[in-house]
Write an enzyme that holds these catalytic residues in place. Structure first.
Site, PDB file in Angstrom:
ATOM      1  CD1 TRP A   1      46.088  14.594  44.046  1.00 37.53           C
ATOM      2  CD2 TRP A   1      44.230  15.013  43.327  1.00 37.53           C
ATOM      3  NE1 TRP A   1      46.293  14.414  42.755  1.00 37.53           N
ATOM      4  CE2 TRP A   1      45.001  14.458  42.065  1.00 37.53           C
ATOM      5  CE3 TRP A   1      42.807  15.170  43.073  1.00 37.53           C
ATOM      6  CZ2 TRP A   1      44.580  14.502  40.916  1.00 37.53           C
ATOM      7  CZ3 TRP A   1      42.521  15.059  41.767  1.00 37.53           C
ATOM      8  CH2 TRP A   1      43.244  14.817  40.561  1.00 37.53           C
TER       9      TRP A   1
ATOM     10  CG  ASP B   1      43.207  10.517  48.671  1.00 37.49           C
ATOM     11  OD1 ASP B   1      43.493   9.337  47.972  1.00 37.49           O
ATOM     12  OD2 ASP B   1      43.000  11.390  47.899  1.00 37.49           O
TER      13      ASP B   1
ATOM     14  CE  LYS C   1      46.945   9.383  40.343  1.00 34.63           C
ATOM     15  NZ  LYS C   1      45.824   9.945  41.222  1.00 34.63           N
TER      16      LYS C   1
HETATM   17  C1  LIG Z   1      44.977  10.922  41.530  1.00 35.40           C
HETATM   18  C2  LIG Z   1      44.436  11.371  42.838  1.00 35.40           C
HETATM   19  C3  LIG Z   1      42.935  11.553  43.137  1.00 35.40           C
HETATM   20  C4  LIG Z   1      41.974  11.900  41.995  1.00 35.40           C
HETATM   21  O1  LIG Z   1      41.662  10.323  41.654  1.00 35.40           O
HETATM   22  P1  LIG Z   1      40.345  10.470  40.471  1.00 35.40           P
HETATM   23  O2  LIG Z   1      40.508   8.811  40.447  1.00 35.40           O
HETATM   24  O3  LIG Z   1      41.050  10.910  39.250  1.00 35.40           O
HETATM   25  O4  LIG Z   1      39.259  11.005  40.962  1.00 35.40           O
HETATM   26  C5  LIG Z   1      42.915  11.857  44.609  1.00 35.40           C
HETATM   27  N1  LIG Z   1      43.691  11.658  45.417  1.00 35.40           N
HETATM   28  C6  LIG Z   1      45.092  11.414  45.123  1.00 35.40           C
HETATM   29  C7  LIG Z   1      45.926  11.449  46.319  1.00 35.40           C
HETATM   30  C8  LIG Z   1      45.324  11.204  43.883  1.00 35.40           C
HETATM   31  O5  LIG Z   1      46.715  11.121  43.754  1.00 35.40           O
END
Ligand SMILES: *Cc1c(COP(=O)(O)O)cnc(C)c1O
Length: 353
Positions: A103, A170, A194
């Site tokens: 990511w 993030d 998540k």
């Molecule tokens: C799942 C994830 C993403 C991507 O998320 P989307 O909502 O599918 O774009 C980005 N960063 C991390 C750390 C993730 O776990």
């Protein structure tokens, strides 16, 4: 069908109460004789949802009014684009990124389309098995970007660096799972699916004063300032995911907040890591000091036991234990809503293998 022990990495388990209340809201929202799905996002009932969904984030994060809370579409992946669009200077723009996983690498790839990206630390050569810690970030950068928890590899930043520029994180896979001084960040984002809601909405928390300083002409839909000015209703928000996220955060607040969630998450992770360390059949992918409390990625050392193990955990009612396709093995995601009883079921299966 009885409820499975759901270790899915995302979309993932949410509190049962959230499933029930959001199902009810689809049938009749607040007793108004209408479904949540058929009312205007400008109606007083939905505006109240959005207002509270924005307010509760600031309460849980203990942030003041310097910060704004947005619920946006496009997933965390769109934030890989919006962050550089809104924070990288149009002339000689330059940002520092920490490369700790797939990511993080995705965020780096997009940022490069806007200016210079310096990767100040990377564990890519070591299969992302640790979090680089030996780097500094000076004021020549427009911002620094890091990923608090690496969902695929099962590593987590336990501390955050002091940097001489804006701090962007993030937090998709560990938001609201542990106590952090959130005020050290200028911008935080997280895809809801998540740990804080269903798929379809992304949380963005941004310090107002950092916006509008790039000299870029930003398309309105991608401009944080526009979303702030419209109180996260620039266009039709994803009403159902926002509502279910609100219910998830209310559940968190009513059950002791982040501190209590952190204690539960630590207990769950300890239980599982102790078994992995004790059991000669298993090992984690990463360095011990960087192990994630949220996503426990591990592998079987004796491949001949694979079929027996897979059959055993499935028979025990466990779901979502397969590792990410990029590294294989297993991954037990221990998000806030997963009860410790589910972890015990998995540990018992591992013990009996
Ligand atoms: C799942 C994830 C993403 C991507 O998320 P989307 O909502 O599918 O774009 C980005 N960063 C991390 C750390 C993730 O776990």
């Amino acid at each position: 069908m009885s409820k499975k022990h759901n270790f899915s990495a995302g979309p993932c388990i949410l509190p049962q109460e959230v499933f029930e209340k959001s199902a009810q809201a689809i049938l009749d929202f607040n007793g108004i004789g209408l479904s949540l799905l058929e009312i205007s996002h400008r109606s007083k009932d939905f505006v109240a949802v959005m207002d509270e969904a924005r307010a509760i984030v600031k309460r849980l994060m203990n942030l003041n009014d310097d910060y704004e809370v947005l619920y946006l579409g496009g997933g965390a992946s769109l934030q890989f684009v919006m962050v550089p669009f809104n924070l990288m200077k149009s002339e000689n723009g330059k940002a520092a990124y920490l490369d700790t996983g797939v990511w993080a690498a995705g965020a780096i790839k997009e940022a490069k389309k806007f200016g210079t990206v310096d990767v100040v630390g990377s564990s890519k050569e070591d299969n992302y098995s640790f979090i680089p810690k030996d780097y500094t970030v000076g004021s020549e950068y427009d911002y620094f970007h890091c990923t608090s928890n690496n969902t695929i590899y099962g590593t987590q930043m336990k501390t955050f660096p002091k940097v001489d520029t804006l701090m962007v994180c993030d937090m998709s896979s560990d938001i609201f799972s542990r106590q952090i001084d959130f005020s050290q960040f200028d911008l935080i984002y997280a895809g809801a699916q998540k740990n804080m809601g269903p798929a379809g909405v992304t949380l963005v928390v941004v310090k107002k004063e950092i916006l509008g300083k790039t000299g870029r002409d930003i398309p309105s839909i991608l401009d944080y300032s526009q979303h702030v000015a419209k109180e996260s209703m620039y266009n039709t928000p994803p009403v159902f995911p926002v509502y279910a996220s609100l219910l998830t955060l209310q559940h968190l607040e009513n059950n002791g907040g982040i501190a209590a969630a952190e204690a539960r998450n630590e207990a769950k992770a300890k239980l599982l890591y102790e078994e992995i360390d004790r059991n000669p059949l298993f090992e984690t992918f990463c360095k011990e000091e960087d192990r994630s409390l949220m996503n426990v990625s591990f592998r079987l050392l004796d491949e001949s036991k694979k079929e027996t193990f897979d059959n055993a955990w499935k028979a025990a009612g466990i779901s979502g234990l397969n590792g990410h396709r990029s590294i294989g093995g297993y991954r037990a995601s221990l998000y806030n809503a997963l009860p410790i009883e589910s972890v015990q079921v998995l540990v018992d299966v591992m013990k009996n293998l």
